[in-house]
Write a protein that holds these residues in place. Structure first.
Motif, PDB file in Angstrom:
ATOM      1  N   ALA A  54       2.343   4.391  -3.676  1.00  0.00           N
ATOM      2  CA  ALA A  54       1.050   3.700  -3.731  1.00  0.00           C
ATOM      3  C   ALA A  54       0.467   3.437  -2.349  1.00  0.00           C
ATOM      4  N   CYS A  55       1.231   3.729  -1.304  1.00  0.00           N
ATOM      5  CA  CYS A  55       0.816   3.433   0.065  1.00  0.00           C
ATOM      6  C   CYS A  55      -0.453   4.196   0.433  1.00  0.00           C
ATOM      7  N   GLN A  56      -1.444   3.479   0.938  1.00  0.00           N
ATOM      8  CA  GLN A  56      -2.699   4.102   1.375  1.00  0.00           C
ATOM      9  C   GLN A  56      -2.670   4.478   2.852  1.00  0.00           C
ATOM     10  N   GLY A  99       0.741  -3.247  16.739  1.00  0.00           N
ATOM     11  CA  GLY A  99      -0.638  -2.887  16.432  1.00  0.00           C
ATOM     12  C   GLY A  99      -0.768  -1.541  15.755  1.00  0.00           C
ATOM     13  N   MET A 100       0.310  -0.749  15.764  1.00  0.00           N
ATOM     14  CA  MET A 100       0.303   0.543  15.077  1.00  0.00           C
ATOM     15  C   MET A 100       0.487   0.387  13.574  1.00  0.00           C
ATOM     16  N   ILE A 101       0.898  -0.815  13.145  1.00  0.00           N
ATOM     17  CA  ILE A 101       1.160  -1.071  11.732  1.00  0.00           C
ATOM     18  C   ILE A 101      -0.023  -1.811  11.125  1.00  0.00           C
ATOM     19  N   THR A 102      -0.476  -1.364   9.950  1.00  0.00           N
ATOM     20  CA  THR A 102      -1.622  -1.972   9.280  1.00  0.00           C
ATOM     21  C   THR A 102      -1.195  -2.507   7.912  1.00  0.00           C
ATOM     22  N   PRO A 103      -2.026  -3.359   7.295  1.00  0.00           N
ATOM     23  CA  PRO A 103      -1.695  -3.879   5.961  1.00  0.00           C
ATOM     24  C   PRO A 103      -1.555  -2.767   4.915  1.00  0.00           C
ATOM     25  N   GLY A 104      -2.192  -1.628   5.140  1.00  0.00           N
ATOM     26  CA  GLY A 104      -2.108  -0.530   4.179  1.00  0.00           C
ATOM     27  C   GLY A 104      -0.857   0.301   4.299  1.00  0.00           C
ATOM     28  N   ASP A 105      -0.006   0.002   5.279  1.00  0.00           N
ATOM     29  CA  ASP A 105       1.230   0.748   5.471  1.00  0.00           C
ATOM     30  C   ASP A 105       2.371   0.136   4.663  1.00  0.00           C
ATOM     31  N   VAL A 106       3.495   0.832   4.662  1.00  0.00           N
ATOM     32  CA  VAL A 106       4.757   0.299   4.141  1.00  0.00           C
ATOM     33  C   VAL A 106       5.778   0.450   5.261  1.00  0.00           C
TER      34      VAL A 106
END
Length: 336
Positions: A54-56, A99-106
């Motif tokens: 489901a990861c966007q 900062g490379m990680i976003t809420p849309g990641d897993v």
């Protein structure tokens, strides 16, 4: 007394070897560690897969030390099998790389103890962003395991290291569990061989799965062709001029009727003493092996190998020659 210098290499395989005994123990321990993983798979594995499917964004894999090396390999395997992923060093994450990680990641975090400081330090920030966390540890009661949305157990009974210290069986188990995760996601996505090739265009596999006949064939003025009824001499001159070992023979509508090859020439010389009166029609091979331009170059290899030939005429749907393909073209391209 003389010493046979070759004698160390002629030892009886049954002789006792401490080195081989050590290697066998290591392999046996790691074999058992991997085998135990299957029995521990539970609904957490399903949930980890569901989160990644489901990861966007991307699956961000992290780990420290030896676990970090395994994490890097898992990220590479995921990325090459249809799950976009990359590795982030947990130490650098606390100093800007978060900062490379976003809420849309897993995030997939590896730590055998589950207490690695550099990894646990980023947990509050991940929770604040709402980024789902999958952990892979050897301790289901650890800080990392308890804070994860899904926990994958990579616990081992012992390390292969006789001191039970150096990460050996534990890293092997984590690597195998990462492969299991990647393959489960691959199958769930319906990932195909062509999909795999798109992420490996520079390798021989990618070339076999991506290159088509039209990409490699000779065409235009490089296409050897003579009309039906041509003297054999003209066919031989065309073969010599193009240097592909054969020529197409076409009718008045420019449709392929047959081919004349180096093999046909050898048979002609065996059967005829006077070539001057022969037409190419008398000695050509009908209808001749042919292939469509949109087929994979790997299919051309199969046709050539099955028929023990080195060249193929390439024809369109109406049977018009549009190109010529030689085994050398396939060799140069890396398809073979």
């Amino acid at each position: 007394m003389t010493i046979d210098a070759a004698s160390p290499h002629q030892a009886d395989p049954a002789d006792v070897s401490p080195l081989r005994d050590s290697a066998r123990r290591t392999l046996q321990i790691e074999h058992q560690a991997i085998g135990a993983l299957a029995d521990r798979l539970d609904s957490h594995f399903d949930h980890a897969c569901e989160l990644m499917l489901a990861c966007q964004g991307r699956v961000v894999v992290t780990g420290m030390g030896k676990s970090g090396h395994i994490a890097g390999k898992i990220a590479a395997t995921l990325a090459s099998t249809g799950t976009p992923a990359f590795f982030v060093h947990p130490g650098e994450a606390s100093h800007g790389d978060l900062g490379m990680i976003t809420p849309g990641d897993v995030v997939l975090a590896l730590s055998n103890s589950g207490e690695t400081g550099e990894v646990t330090a980023i947990l509050p920030l991940l929770k604040r962003m709402g980024t789902p966390l999958v952990s892979m540890t050897g301790n289901p009661e650890s800080t990392l395991a308890r804070h994860a949305d899904a926990h994958l157990s990579a616990a081992v009974a012992r390390e292969a290291c006789p001191l039970d210290l150096a990460p050996t069986a534990s890293t092997t188990a984590a690597l195998a569990l990462g492969d299991a995760l990647a393959v489960a996601l691959l199958e769930a996505r319906g990932f195909t061989a062509e999909d795999f090739a798109r992420s490996h265009p520079g390798g021989s596999l990618g070339k076999r799965l991506l290159l088509r006949v039209a990409d490699l064939m000779h065409q235009g003025t490089r296409l050897p062709s003579v009309p039906m009824g041509s003297p054999l001499r003209d066919a031989l001159l065309e073969m010599s001029r193009q240097g592909l070992g054969f020529t197409c023979v076409v009718d008045v509508q420019n449709r392929l009727i047959g081919v004349y090859t180096d093999g046909d020439l050898r048979r002609t010389l065996d059967q005829h003493t006077d070539l001057s009166q022969l037409s190419v029609d008398d000695v050509m091979t009908r209808p001749g092996k042919r292939i469509a331009p949109d087929l994979l170059a790997a299919e051309a290899v199969r046709v050539m190998e099955d028929n023990r030939i080195t060249a193929l005429a390439v024809v369109d749907e109406e049977g018009h020659p549009v190109g010529a393909l030689h085994m050398h073209d396939l060799l140069r391209s890396g398809v073979i």
